[in-house]
Design a protein around this motif. Structure first.
Motif, short mmCIF file in Angstrom:
data_model
loop_
_atom_site.label_atom_id
_atom_site.label_comp_id
_atom_site.label_asym_id
_atom_site.label_seq_id
_atom_site.Cartn_x
_atom_site.Cartn_y
_atom_site.Cartn_z
N VAL A 58 15.36 -5.28 -9.24
CA VAL A 58 14.35 -4.90 -8.25
C VAL A 58 13.65 -6.15 -7.73
CG1 VAL A 58 12.20 -3.67 -7.86
CG2 VAL A 58 14.00 -2.62 -9.25
N ILE A 59 13.58 -6.28 -6.40
CA ILE A 59 12.85 -7.38 -5.76
C ILE A 59 11.43 -6.96 -5.43
CG2 ILE A 59 12.78 -8.89 -3.73
CD1 ILE A 59 15.86 -8.63 -3.65
N GLY A 60 11.29 -5.75 -4.93
CA GLY A 60 9.97 -5.23 -4.56
C GLY A 60 10.11 -4.22 -3.45
N PHE A 61 8.98 -3.69 -2.99
CA PHE A 61 8.97 -2.72 -1.90
C PHE A 61 8.69 -3.42 -0.58
CE2 PHE A 61 8.23 -0.03 -5.56
CZ PHE A 61 8.94 1.13 -5.25
N VAL A 62 9.21 -2.85 0.50
CA VAL A 62 8.94 -3.38 1.83
C VAL A 62 7.47 -3.15 2.16
CG1 VAL A 62 9.46 -3.18 4.30
CG2 VAL A 62 11.30 -2.95 2.60
N SER A 63 6.80 -4.19 2.62
CA SER A 63 5.39 -4.11 2.98
C SER A 63 5.21 -3.43 4.33
CB SER A 63 4.78 -5.51 3.02
OG SER A 63 3.45 -5.47 3.54
N ARG A 64 4.04 -2.85 4.53
CA ARG A 64 3.74 -2.18 5.80
C ARG A 64 3.24 -3.13 6.88
NH1 ARG A 64 -1.87 -1.21 6.24
NH2 ARG A 64 -3.03 -1.47 4.29
N VAL A 65 3.21 -4.42 6.61
CA VAL A 65 2.70 -5.38 7.59
C VAL A 65 3.86 -6.13 8.26
CG1 VAL A 65 0.55 -5.67 6.31
CG2 VAL A 65 2.44 -7.24 5.90
N PHE A 66 3.65 -6.50 9.52
CA PHE A 66 4.57 -7.38 10.22
C PHE A 66 4.20 -8.84 9.94
CE2 PHE A 66 4.91 -4.16 13.93
CZ PHE A 66 6.05 -3.59 13.39
N ASN A 67 5.17 -9.74 10.12
CA ASN A 67 4.81 -11.15 10.22
C ASN A 67 4.37 -11.43 11.66
OD1 ASN A 67 7.14 -11.32 11.78
ND2 ASN A 67 8.30 -12.52 10.30
N GLN A 68 4.16 -12.69 12.00
CA GLN A 68 3.64 -13.01 13.33
C GLN A 68 4.61 -12.71 14.45
OE1 GLN A 68 2.43 -17.06 11.85
NE2 GLN A 68 0.62 -16.68 13.08
N TYR A 69 5.89 -12.49 14.11
CA TYR A 69 6.90 -12.18 15.11
C TYR A 69 7.20 -10.68 15.20
CZ TYR A 69 7.86 -17.19 15.07
OH TYR A 69 7.75 -18.58 15.17
N GLY A 70 6.42 -9.86 14.51
CA GLY A 70 6.66 -8.43 14.54
C GLY A 70 7.85 -8.00 13.72
N GLN A 71 8.06 -8.64 12.58
CA GLN A 71 9.23 -8.38 11.73
C GLN A 71 8.81 -7.90 10.35
OE1 GLN A 71 10.46 -12.43 12.13
NE2 GLN A 71 12.07 -11.98 13.61
N TYR A 72 9.59 -6.97 9.78
CA TYR A 72 9.38 -6.53 8.41
C TYR A 72 10.17 -7.43 7.45
CZ TYR A 72 7.43 -2.01 9.94
OH TYR A 72 6.65 -1.02 10.48
N GLY A 73 9.74 -7.43 6.18
CA GLY A 73 10.47 -8.19 5.17
C GLY A 73 9.61 -8.72 4.05
N ALA A 74 8.29 -8.73 4.24
CA ALA A 74 7.40 -9.19 3.18
C ALA A 74 7.44 -8.21 2.01
CB ALA A 74 5.97 -9.33 3.70
N ILE A 75 7.23 -8.73 0.80
CA ILE A 75 7.18 -7.88 -0.39
C ILE A 75 5.79 -7.28 -0.50
CG2 ILE A 75 7.32 -7.85 -2.91
CD1 ILE A 75 9.35 -10.09 -2.74
N ALA A 76 5.73 -5.98 -0.68
CA ALA A 76 4.46 -5.27 -0.71
C ALA A 76 3.70 -5.51 -2.01
CB ALA A 76 4.69 -3.77 -0.51
N LYS A 77 2.39 -5.51 -1.89
CA LYS A 77 1.53 -5.41 -3.07
C LYS A 77 1.43 -3.92 -3.41
CE LYS A 77 -1.11 -9.53 -1.79
NZ LYS A 77 -0.27 -9.88 -0.61
N ASP A 78 0.74 -3.62 -4.51
CA ASP A 78 0.67 -2.23 -4.96
C ASP A 78 0.09 -1.30 -3.90
OD1 ASP A 78 1.72 -2.95 -7.38
OD2 ASP A 78 -0.21 -3.11 -8.40
N TYR A 79 -0.79 -1.82 -3.05
CA TYR A 79 -1.53 -0.96 -2.12
C TYR A 79 -1.00 -0.99 -0.69
CZ TYR A 79 -3.52 -5.55 -1.17
OH TYR A 79 -3.67 -6.88 -0.88
N ASP A 80 0.03 -1.77 -0.38
CA ASP A 80 0.45 -1.85 1.03
C ASP A 80 1.95 -1.62 1.23
OD1 ASP A 80 1.50 -4.21 0.11
OD2 ASP A 80 0.56 -5.49 1.62
N ARG A 81 2.52 -0.71 0.44
CA ARG A 81 3.92 -0.35 0.66
C ARG A 81 4.06 0.42 1.97
NH1 ARG A 81 5.76 2.46 -4.95
NH2 ARG A 81 3.92 1.78 -6.09
N LEU A 82 5.18 0.21 2.65
CA LEU A 82 5.47 0.94 3.88
C LEU A 82 5.91 2.36 3.51
CD1 LEU A 82 5.81 0.78 7.00
CD2 LEU A 82 8.22 0.24 6.57
#
Length: 287
Positions: free
Chosen positions: A119-143
């Motif tokens: 397991v790497i982690g969950f996809v975060s609900r936030v975009f990066n500055q280019y409007g892209q998904y891929g950051a690893i979510a913290k416990d409270y910000d899973r998509l």
């Protein structure tokens, strides 16, 4: 061979400069950040999906969203009677694109290493500055997403986000990469698409010019597809299926590069152009 002090200094400077360049042949996935900064004054403000329900109609107009229908008026007698009645349990809140009577399944997207299964982690609900998904979510910000899993077992469907960063782009899907040479993904090509937010596209169509989070962030028009996801009920894995301009459907590989989710038709060609990637699989985890 005799080296003069000046020659030694020149050699040292050359080696020092080279050590600061990680890979001179690697191509950047995205344009310079200055492109994003220069476009900031032109883009519409992003309204997180979690805030949409609280918007007034005036705020919805400014955000380019449809107006809410006025609540139906009730007879005065019924209003008086209901004021003394106990409060009912509020209904579950669904995104506008998901009717409460639908057969959509709700859950999160977990990233696993494609080789080890770790397991790497969950996809975060936030975009990066280019409007892209891929950051690893913290416990409270899973998509949080909605998927019609029954449909996805037999054909491709879209993934709808419930708490994404922009109400204008509720679909989770691939957008043609900024550095790709064409819209097509195939073996022998380093072309790629990154995962961002977009509006739903027609099932079975190839790449289409479509409003999406990358274009909103940069002003650079790109094609996209949303109806691309299939589901394996035995593993819980989700697979992407891009349709090329000639309507062929290549085998795709899902990766993560610089905290950006990408799909490509050739892992080796991609790595040779853009550098090392972490190859992953997406697993749907029910809420």
């Amino acid at each position: 061979m005799f080296f003069t002090p000046h020659l030694l200094l020149a050699l040292f400077a050359t080696v020092s400069l080279a050590s600061r360049i990680p890979n001179a042949t690697t191509v950047d996935l995205n344009p310079p950040l200055s492109v994003v900064h220069n476009y900031l004054h032109l883009r519409a403000p992003a309204i997180p999906q979690s805030q949409e329900l609280a918007l007034t109609n005036a705020e919805r107009l400014r955000a380019g969203l449809p107006l809410r229908k006025p609540a139906p008026r009730r007879p005065i007698a019924r209003q008086v009677a209901s004021s003394a009645a106990p409060l009912a349990t509020p209904a579950a809140v669904y995104p506008a694109a998901i009717p409460a009577t639908s057969k959509y399944d709700r859950g999160f997207l977990q990233m696993l290493d494609a080789e080890s299964g770790n397991v790497i982690g969950f996809v975060s609900r936030v975009f990066n500055q280019y409007g892209q998904y891929g950051a690893i979510a913290k416990d409270y910000d899973r998509l949080l997403v909605f998927i019609n899993l029954a449909e996805a077992e037999s054909e491709t469907t879209d993934i709808i986000t419930a708490n994404g960063p922009d109400v204008n782009f509720p679909s989770f899907g691939p957008i043609t990469g900024a550095s790709s040479a064409s819209f097509d993904l195939e073996a022998g090509s380093s072309n790629y698409a990154h995962i961002g937010g977009l509006r739903s596209t027609e099932k079975g169509s190839g790449p289409v010019i479509q409003a999406n989070s990358f274009t909103a962030a940069t002003g650079i028009s790109k094609t996209a597809e949303s109806m691309v996801w299939s589901y394996d009920s035995e593993t819980g894995f989700l697979s992407a299926h891009w349709i090329n301009t000639d309507l062929t459907r290549p085998t795709l590989h899902l990766g993560r590069v610089q905290e950006v989710l990408v799909v490509t038709g050739d892992r080796d060609a991609f790595v040779g152009t853009y550098g090392a990637a972490e190859w992953i699989v997406l697993q749907f985890v029910p809420l």
